[in-house]
Design a protein around this motif. Sequence first.
Motif, PDB file in Angstrom:
ATOM      1  N   ILE A   4       0.769  -1.476  -0.495  1.00 55.17           N
ATOM      2  CA  ILE A   4       0.036   0.091   0.420  1.00 55.17           C
ATOM      3  C   ILE A   4       0.780   1.625  -0.222  1.00 55.17           C
ATOM      4  O   ILE A   4       1.621   1.090   0.742  1.00 55.17           O
ATOM      5  N   GLY A 129      -4.535  -3.047   2.783  1.00 54.91           N
ATOM      6  CA  GLY A 129      -3.681  -4.139   2.031  1.00 54.91           C
ATOM      7  C   GLY A 129      -5.021  -4.927   2.098  1.00 54.91           C
ATOM      8  O   GLY A 129      -5.419  -4.916   1.131  1.00 54.91           O
ATOM      9  N   LEU A 132      -7.467  -3.770   0.031  1.00 54.47           N
ATOM     10  CA  LEU A 132      -7.482  -2.502  -1.494  1.00 54.47           C
ATOM     11  C   LEU A 132      -6.749  -4.310  -2.072  1.00 54.47           C
ATOM     12  O   LEU A 132      -6.846  -3.980  -3.657  1.00 54.47           O
ATOM     13  N   SER A 133      -7.135  -5.547  -1.781  1.00 53.72           N
ATOM     14  CA  SER A 133      -7.193  -6.959  -2.272  1.00 53.72           C
ATOM     15  C   SER A 133      -8.791  -6.927  -2.392  1.00 53.72           C
ATOM     16  O   SER A 133      -8.728  -8.250  -3.633  1.00 53.72           O
ATOM     17  N   TYR A 139      -9.544   2.396  -4.301  1.00 56.81           N
ATOM     18  CA  TYR A 139      -8.515   3.237  -2.893  1.00 56.81           C
ATOM     19  C   TYR A 139      -9.387   3.199  -2.116  1.00 56.81           C
ATOM     20  O   TYR A 139     -10.502   3.122  -1.808  1.00 56.81           O
ATOM     21  N   LYS A 156      -2.960   1.295  -3.669  1.00 59.91           N
ATOM     22  CA  LYS A 156      -2.198   0.053  -4.005  1.00 59.91           C
ATOM     23  C   LYS A 156      -0.756   0.702  -4.475  1.00 59.91           C
ATOM     24  O   LYS A 156      -0.972   1.480  -5.132  1.00 59.91           O
TER      25      LYS A 156
END
Length: 169
Positions: A4, A129, A132-133, A139, A156
Motif C-alpha cells: 500500500i 491492504g 485493496l485486495s 482506494y 495500491k
Amino acid sequence: MSAIAFAAMPTSDAEALWNGGVDAYSHRPETMISDGPGHPCRHCLRNIDAGEELYVFAYRPFPDLQPYAETGPVFLHKVPCRRYEAEEVLPPVLTTSPDFIVRGYGENNRIVYGTGAVTPIGDIEAYAGELLSREGIAYVHVRSARNNCYQCRINKKEAPAYGDAGASV
C-alpha cells in the motif's frame, strides 16, 4: 515492502490555497493559530506546531460532486510545506489517535458498503491492504474516528500515485 501507499493531499490543491484560491465551498480558507496537537496538515501529514499559522477550509477529496463526495474541514500549514513522500510508512498524523475509520471506495468514487471500520492504528496497514485486495475497491480513505475528518488516502502500491489530479479544494 508494503503493498500500500499513503498519499497526502495533492500539491496542486495545497498550492491553490497558498496562492489565494478558494475551498470546496468557494470560500477563502480561514487563518488560525495552532494551539498544539490536533491540527494535522493534510499536505505534509504532520501536526501543525503550537504557534504556527494554519488554514482551515472545506476539502472534498473527490473529483466530482456526487452523493458520496464527502466534504469536511481540514487543516493546512499556512506557510508552504513539502508533501508527504514516505508512501510506505504510516504518516505521523496517523499516530496521534488510538484509532481511525478506514473505508474503501470504488472506481466510481463511491463508498463500498461494508468496508468502513474503526481501526486501531496498528491495524491500519493490514486492513487497508486487505480492502485493496478486494475486487471493486480502488482506494481507501483514512478518516478521524471521532469527527470523520479526512486524513489521507491509501492506494495500491502498484497503482498510479494519488498526485495532482482528482480532488477539489
